[in-house]
Design a protein around this motif. Structure first.
Motif, mmCIF file in Angstrom:
data_model
loop_
_atom_site.group_PDB
_atom_site.id
_atom_site.type_symbol
_atom_site.label_atom_id
_atom_site.label_comp_id
_atom_site.label_asym_id
_atom_site.label_seq_id
_atom_site.Cartn_x
_atom_site.Cartn_y
_atom_site.Cartn_z
ATOM 1 N N ALA A 146 -23.101 -41.910 2.211
ATOM 2 C CA ALA A 146 -22.982 -40.633 1.944
ATOM 3 C C ALA A 146 -24.431 -40.161 2.486
ATOM 4 N N PRO A 147 -24.224 -39.227 3.567
ATOM 5 C CA PRO A 147 -25.342 -38.551 3.883
ATOM 6 C C PRO A 147 -26.049 -37.626 2.784
ATOM 7 N N ASN A 148 -25.134 -37.209 2.014
ATOM 8 C CA ASN A 148 -25.399 -36.429 0.825
ATOM 9 C C ASN A 148 -24.547 -36.663 -0.470
ATOM 10 N N PHE A 149 -25.075 -36.783 -1.715
ATOM 11 C CA PHE A 149 -24.401 -37.381 -2.726
ATOM 12 C C PHE A 149 -24.016 -36.032 -3.525
ATOM 13 N N SER A 150 -24.649 -34.930 -3.233
ATOM 14 C CA SER A 150 -24.234 -33.784 -4.210
ATOM 15 C C SER A 150 -23.096 -33.188 -3.703
ATOM 16 N N ILE A 151 -22.312 -32.498 -4.475
ATOM 17 C CA ILE A 151 -21.004 -31.820 -4.512
ATOM 18 C C ILE A 151 -21.148 -30.727 -3.571
ATOM 19 N N GLY A 152 -22.228 -29.979 -3.855
ATOM 20 C CA GLY A 152 -22.412 -28.727 -3.420
ATOM 21 C C GLY A 152 -22.611 -29.024 -1.852
ATOM 22 N N ALA A 153 -23.636 -29.840 -1.354
ATOM 23 C CA ALA A 153 -23.860 -30.114 -0.116
ATOM 24 C C ALA A 153 -22.523 -30.842 0.774
ATOM 25 N N VAL A 154 -21.812 -31.626 0.079
ATOM 26 C CA VAL A 154 -20.458 -31.981 0.603
ATOM 27 C C VAL A 154 -19.607 -30.534 0.880
ATOM 28 N N LEU A 155 -19.434 -29.901 0.132
ATOM 29 C CA LEU A 155 -18.799 -28.572 0.282
ATOM 30 C C LEU A 155 -19.517 -27.869 1.274
ATOM 31 N N THR A 156 -20.685 -27.638 1.436
ATOM 32 C CA THR A 156 -21.343 -26.961 2.429
ATOM 33 C C THR A 156 -20.825 -27.413 3.810
#
Ligand SMILES: NC(=O)C1=CN([C@@H]2O[C@H](COP(=O)(O)OP(=O)(O)OC[C@H]3O[C@@H](n4cnc5c(N)ncnc54)[C@H](OP(=O)(O)O)[C@@H]3O)[C@@H](O)[C@H]2O)C=CC1
Ligand SMILES: O=C(O)C1=N[C@H](C(=O)O)C[C@H](O)C1
Length: 250
Positions: free
Chosen positions: A105-115
């Motif tokens: 996962a390049p990023n595990f934060s939900i906000g980053a995934v949504l970005t």
């Protein structure tokens, strides 16, 4: 019900130490090993780890995953530095262990995934798109894994939509002034004391701009994604790239 046996590799690092606490606090998980630099990977097998959470360094991750895959230990990977060549090597090693799952996962934060998702959606509707990522100054790599993935998704969406190349009349520039070129998308990296992990996607069209911004203010922002990854990876053989696949975002 038996608890999921989870190990953390890179357990003394900024995100690894937070992951240790998150696994310890999860009712359905047991922390069975905490590995730092120099610790024997055999500890993972001896401890009966089902999942290894890999949060180390781009120079270490391939060796650690090679061990995990060979021993049938599923892996949840946050470490950056993924190239097509590295992904191909990992896929090849997974072929020899077809029941093992690896989530990167390049990023595990939900906000980053949504970005990333919002940027991908918006990109074909604007002439210009640039990515600015901002991180703490102890970060080893630039651009960030998240920014690289964001730029790739933007480029893919624009290619599929048949978008024209971005307008840019620059003919003279200092090296680096226009950022790194990731698949045709300029990516700018800021390293600043006081920051953690932040990203802006700037989109521009005739007479309007749109900015999609995300801020991780604490490493706790990555923990729900890591725990979700550990729960889901055990029943998802092969390579999964991106937490969005476990969030049913497609
Ligand atoms: N996907 C995501 O959501 C996130 C990803 N990251 C990524 O995670 C990685 C780690 O980041 P961060 O915690 O800030 O970095 P740190 O340097 O704080 O932590 C990394 C830790 O891993 C240790 N380490 C290095 N190699 C090994 C090895 N072979 N075996 C065991 N431990 C090892 C390091 O030891 P030593 O100090 O001795 O080198 C250090 O303690 C980076 O690639 C970062 O980009 C970070 C946050 C979120
Ligand atoms: O090093 C970090 O801190 C982070 N690394 C990841 C990246 O490179 O995208 C994820 C997040 O940005 C924090």
């Amino acid at each position: 019900m038996s608890k999921l046996r989870v190990a953390v590799i890179g357990a003394k690092g900024r995100i690894g130490s937070e992951a240790v606490k998150a696994v310890e606090a999860a009712d359905d998980m047991e922390l069975v090993a905490e590995l730092g630099r120099g610790d024997e990977l055999e500890t993972l097998a001896d401890a009966g780890a089902q999942v290894a959470v890999e949060l180390t360094h781009p120079d270490s991750v391939m060796g650690n995953l090679d061990f995990c895959v060979r021993h049938g230990i599923h892996a949840v990977v946050g470490t950056t530095g993924w190239t097509d060549e590295r992904l191909a090597r990992l896929r090849t090693s997974l072929e020899a262990s077809p029941e093992t799952g690896v989530l990167i996962a390049p990023n595990f934060s939900i906000g980053a995934v949504l970005t990333m998702r919002f940027a991908q959606l918006a990109a074909p509707y604007f002439e210009s798109v640039e990515v600015v990522e901002l991180h703490h100054p102890n970060k080893a790599d630039a651009p960030s894994g998240t920014a690289t993935r964001t730029a790739q998704l933007i480029a893919e969406a624009r290619r599929e939509a048949g978008s024209a190349p971005q307008p840019d009349a620059t003919t003279t520039a200092l090296d680096g002034a226009r950022g790194a070129d990731v698949d045709g998308v300029p990516v700018h990296s800021v390293r600043l004391r006081g920051l953690l992990a932040h990203q802006e996607v700037l989109l521009g069209g005739e007479g309007e701009t749109l900015t999609v911004r995300h801020d991780s203010l604490h490493h706790s922002s990555f923990m729900p994604g890591i725990l979700l990854g550990a729960r889901r990876v055990v029943s998802t053989p092969g390579l999964t790239f991106g937490l969005e696949h476990f969030l049913d975002l497609g």
